[in-house]
Design a protein around this motif. Sequence first.
Motif, PDB file in Angstrom:
ATOM      1  N   THR A  56       0.846  -1.205   0.000  1.00  0.00           N
ATOM      2  CA  THR A  56       0.000   0.000   0.000  1.00  0.00           C
ATOM      3  C   THR A  56       0.880   1.253   0.000  1.00  0.00           C
ATOM      4  N   GLY A  57       0.229   2.412   0.070  1.00  0.00           N
ATOM      5  CA  GLY A  57       0.963   3.641   0.298  1.00  0.00           C
ATOM      6  C   GLY A  57       1.202   3.789   1.805  1.00  0.00           C
ATOM      7  N   LEU A  58       1.834   4.886   2.202  1.00  0.00           N
ATOM      8  CA  LEU A  58       2.151   5.050   3.631  1.00  0.00           C
ATOM      9  C   LEU A  58       0.871   5.136   4.465  1.00  0.00           C
ATOM     10  N   HIS A  59      -0.099   5.920   3.985  1.00  0.00           N
ATOM     11  CA  HIS A  59      -1.338   6.083   4.766  1.00  0.00           C
ATOM     12  C   HIS A  59      -2.593   5.639   4.042  1.00  0.00           C
ATOM     13  N   PHE A  60      -2.447   5.289   2.773  1.00  0.00           N
ATOM     14  CA  PHE A  60      -3.643   4.927   2.011  1.00  0.00           C
ATOM     15  C   PHE A  60      -3.405   3.689   1.162  1.00  0.00           C
ATOM     16  N   ASP A  61      -4.478   2.901   1.050  1.00  0.00           N
ATOM     17  CA  ASP A  61      -4.501   1.790   0.102  1.00  0.00           C
ATOM     18  C   ASP A  61      -5.517   2.227  -0.941  1.00  0.00           C
ATOM     19  N   LYS A  62      -5.048   2.742  -2.068  1.00  0.00           N
ATOM     20  CA  LYS A  62      -5.895   3.543  -2.968  1.00  0.00           C
ATOM     21  C   LYS A  62      -6.490   4.675  -2.118  1.00  0.00           C
TER      22      LYS A  62
ATOM     23  N   MET B 106      -3.090  10.117 -17.944  1.00  0.00           N
ATOM     24  CA  MET B 106      -3.445   8.777 -17.462  1.00  0.00           C
ATOM     25  C   MET B 106      -3.892   8.794 -16.007  1.00  0.00           C
ATOM     26  N   GLY B 107      -4.028   9.979 -15.458  1.00  0.00           N
ATOM     27  CA  GLY B 107      -4.549  10.081 -14.092  1.00  0.00           C
ATOM     28  C   GLY B 107      -3.571   9.602 -13.035  1.00  0.00           C
ATOM     29  N   CYS B 108      -2.256   9.850 -13.267  1.00  0.00           N
ATOM     30  CA  CYS B 108      -1.260   9.219 -12.400  1.00  0.00           C
ATOM     31  C   CYS B 108      -1.182   9.797 -10.993  1.00  0.00           C
ATOM     32  N   THR B 109      -1.818  10.928 -10.730  1.00  0.00           N
ATOM     33  CA  THR B 109      -1.747  11.509  -9.381  1.00  0.00           C
ATOM     34  C   THR B 109      -2.875  11.009  -8.485  1.00  0.00           C
ATOM     35  N   GLU B 110      -3.778  10.242  -9.045  1.00  0.00           N
ATOM     36  CA  GLU B 110      -4.968   9.837  -8.287  1.00  0.00           C
ATOM     37  C   GLU B 110      -4.756   8.514  -7.546  1.00  0.00           C
ATOM     38  N   PRO B 111      -5.449   8.333  -6.436  1.00  0.00           N
ATOM     39  CA  PRO B 111      -5.319   7.073  -5.684  1.00  0.00           C
ATOM     40  C   PRO B 111      -5.771   5.859  -6.494  1.00  0.00           C
ATOM     41  N   THR B 112      -6.610   6.097  -7.498  1.00  0.00           N
ATOM     42  CA  THR B 112      -7.121   4.991  -8.315  1.00  0.00           C
ATOM     43  C   THR B 112      -6.139   4.560  -9.403  1.00  0.00           C
ATOM     44  N   PHE B 113      -5.022   5.285  -9.545  1.00  0.00           N
ATOM     45  CA  PHE B 113      -4.047   4.955 -10.588  1.00  0.00           C
ATOM     46  C   PHE B 113      -3.378   3.612 -10.279  1.00  0.00           C
ATOM     47  N   PRO B 114      -3.168   2.703 -11.221  1.00  0.00           N
ATOM     48  CA  PRO B 114      -3.561   2.757 -12.619  1.00  0.00           C
ATOM     49  C   PRO B 114      -4.992   2.238 -12.830  1.00  0.00           C
ATOM     50  N   LYS B 115      -5.803   3.087 -13.414  1.00  0.00           N
ATOM     51  CA  LYS B 115      -7.216   2.778 -13.586  1.00  0.00           C
ATOM     52  C   LYS B 115      -7.469   2.001 -14.883  1.00  0.00           C
TER      53      LYS B 115
ATOM     54  N   ASP C 143      -7.753   1.749 -19.261  1.00  0.00           N
ATOM     55  CA  ASP C 143      -8.363   2.548 -20.330  1.00  0.00           C
ATOM     56  C   ASP C 143      -7.566   3.821 -20.606  1.00  0.00           C
ATOM     57  N   PHE C 144      -6.262   3.658 -20.809  1.00  0.00           N
ATOM     58  CA  PHE C 144      -5.396   4.832 -20.970  1.00  0.00           C
ATOM     59  C   PHE C 144      -5.562   5.517 -22.327  1.00  0.00           C
ATOM     60  N   PHE C 145      -5.881   4.748 -23.351  1.00  0.00           N
ATOM     61  CA  PHE C 145      -5.910   5.352 -24.688  1.00  0.00           C
ATOM     62  C   PHE C 145      -7.288   5.333 -25.316  1.00  0.00           C
ATOM     63  N   HIS C 146      -8.252   4.978 -24.499  1.00  0.00           N
ATOM     64  CA  HIS C 146      -9.606   4.893 -25.067  1.00  0.00           C
ATOM     65  C   HIS C 146     -10.595   5.223 -23.950  1.00  0.00           C
ATOM     66  N   THR C 147     -11.598   6.015 -24.288  1.00  0.00           N
ATOM     67  CA  THR C 147     -12.537   6.486 -23.273  1.00  0.00           C
ATOM     68  C   THR C 147     -13.588   5.416 -22.996  1.00  0.00           C
ATOM     69  N   LYS C 148     -13.690   5.030 -21.742  1.00  0.00           N
ATOM     70  CA  LYS C 148     -14.704   4.027 -21.387  1.00  0.00           C
ATOM     71  C   LYS C 148     -16.073   4.684 -21.456  1.00  0.00           C
ATOM     72  N   LYS C 149     -16.927   4.129 -22.323  1.00  0.00           N
ATOM     73  CA  LYS C 149     -18.244   4.742 -22.496  1.00  0.00           C
ATOM     74  C   LYS C 149     -19.348   3.710 -22.323  1.00  0.00           C
ATOM     75  N   ASN C 150     -20.487   4.170 -21.870  1.00  0.00           N
ATOM     76  CA  ASN C 150     -21.673   3.330 -21.820  1.00  0.00           C
ATOM     77  C   ASN C 150     -22.685   3.941 -22.776  1.00  0.00           C
ATOM     78  N   MET C 151     -22.987   3.246 -23.847  1.00  0.00           N
ATOM     79  CA  MET C 151     -23.873   3.746 -24.909  1.00  0.00           C
ATOM     80  C   MET C 151     -23.477   5.155 -25.325  1.00  0.00           C
ATOM     81  N   GLY C 152     -22.206   5.333 -25.510  1.00  0.00           N
ATOM     82  CA  GLY C 152     -21.718   6.607 -26.030  1.00  0.00           C
ATOM     83  C   GLY C 152     -21.489   7.677 -24.977  1.00  0.00           C
ATOM     84  N   ILE C 153     -21.813   7.394 -23.694  1.00  0.00           N
ATOM     85  CA  ILE C 153     -21.642   8.426 -22.661  1.00  0.00           C
ATOM     86  C   ILE C 153     -20.427   8.071 -21.803  1.00  0.00           C
ATOM     87  N   PRO C 154     -19.458   8.991 -21.682  1.00  0.00           N
ATOM     88  CA  PRO C 154     -18.266   8.663 -20.901  1.00  0.00           C
ATOM     89  C   PRO C 154     -18.632   8.221 -19.476  1.00  0.00           C
TER      90      PRO C 154
END
Lengths: 294, 199
Positions: free
Chosen positions: A116-122, A238-247, A249-260
């Motif tokens: 994990t990180g020092l104080h957070f796991d994600k 690629m959202g590298c500063t976020e706790p969810t990194f690596p999420k 879908d780096f090169f393609h937008t995840k969409k549901n019926m065309g909506i991000p």
Amino acid sequence: MLSKKLKILWLTAITCNGNTHSFLNYPHLDIFMDTFEFIYHPSIDSAYTLNDIINKEIACDILIIEGSISTEYIKADAPIVDIINKYASKVQKIVTVGTCASFGGMFRESDYKDTTGLHFDKERPTSLFEHIKEKTISLSGCPVHPDIIANTLYSIEKKRAIELDSLLRPKEFFAYTVHNGCTRNEYFEYKIDNHQFGKKEGCMFYDHGCHAPYTHGSCNKILWNEVNSKTRAGLSCMGCTEPTFPKGDFFHTKKNMGIPQYLPFGVAKRTYLTLAGITKAFHIKRLEEDLFDD
Amino acid sequence: MSIKRADKKKEKKELIMQRALELFASKGFYSTTIPDIALSLKMSVGNIYNYFKSKDILAKEIIKYISIYLGNKLKDINEKDISTQEKTRQIVEVYFGVALLKPEMIDYFLRIYLSNREVFQDGCEGMICVNEFVTEIMIYFEEGVECGDLRDQDFFSAFGLFMGYLGGMVFLKGENILPKKLDEYVDDISINIYKALRT
Ligand code: SF4
Ligand code: SF4
């Protein structure tokens, strides 16, 4: 004569040393070294060896941690957790550099148990280092920008109050989204992606996976190598500063019926879709053309 | 303007739109004039122009009014904690319900808005004037895909299937071709739509 420089221990845990490399590109390193000294750094000449750090009592003001942490991880025959605890109690501040040390990051996927990180796991707070939490500042990023490391250390040296967000990141650098300041903002506004990686035209949010509108950071305000950012150069954030990194879908937008699936921070789905419906109805010729070649 | 006066003005506007809708549906869009609308409301022609500067503007306001009306009904469904299948059924039910209670609304949407695009070119580009309604359909689709109930596909291929089917049924009803009452078709049609869209 005793040096008045602030003493830093740069401790590496489970890491690729990316933040070390980033820091070595800090353009004013020589001036920096007039104010700070490393009692130990894996890549910069320092006064002590890692064995000295572990076995002797050495004065220290700031503990920098790079890399994710596991209770199983041993360094020079000592558990990393013990080394951290030994220095954490004596320093003024602890600074985690990079997303691994802050939230687990890439190396959260390592084979070591419970990495994990020092104080957070994600984004989930952990308890192992709860007792030193009030001393910690998280500088996330994969890697973190060298200016952010240096300027945070200068703020500590000048004893300036550093306002932090709920993930212990300085608001000064992380209150903004990476989208802020991107040269492609006009394309974002009018929902024009039609981008090819590396080209100057188009925003990469709609099809090419740009995470910037939901990523906290200063990449488009404090430029990399003082000249550019990923998104300005034509590569999606690629959202590298976020706790969810690596999420993913780096090169393609995840969409549901065309909506991000992921929308800009704080923007409700209904609001986003209403605005999108309006802007999509119009064609702005200028933004659909190449900027240079006719 | 005081709140009371503003409310009154809004009420009057809605009254004009409602009556215009009925006249457009029964007499046709081009054969209905502003004086016809004024006459049937016992208002002066000049006063109608105080509310709507032209018949084209009135036409656009009406489509927005219908979109908000239907959009609000769908929003209530979208905000319920129910399965996608149940949402599908309730949307079909609401749509047919409106077709029964306010047939002129659906009629206007299908026969006037969709067939007289020239009237709606300026100011109703794309789907701007039906934004509220389309937004709710998008949310229904998006959430259905996100929870794994609906198959991911292009928005319009799903939208066309949904709206085309419902529009077709209302059309058949309007032509007096359906042997049963429209609401008796709700269950079968919602099952058909759900089966066609699910994963
Ligand atoms: S490319 Fe990314 S950062 Fe740039 S405008 Fe588009 S969404 Fe924002
Ligand atoms: S642009 Fe995005 S992925 Fe690149 S360094 Fe900045 S936050 Fe990380």
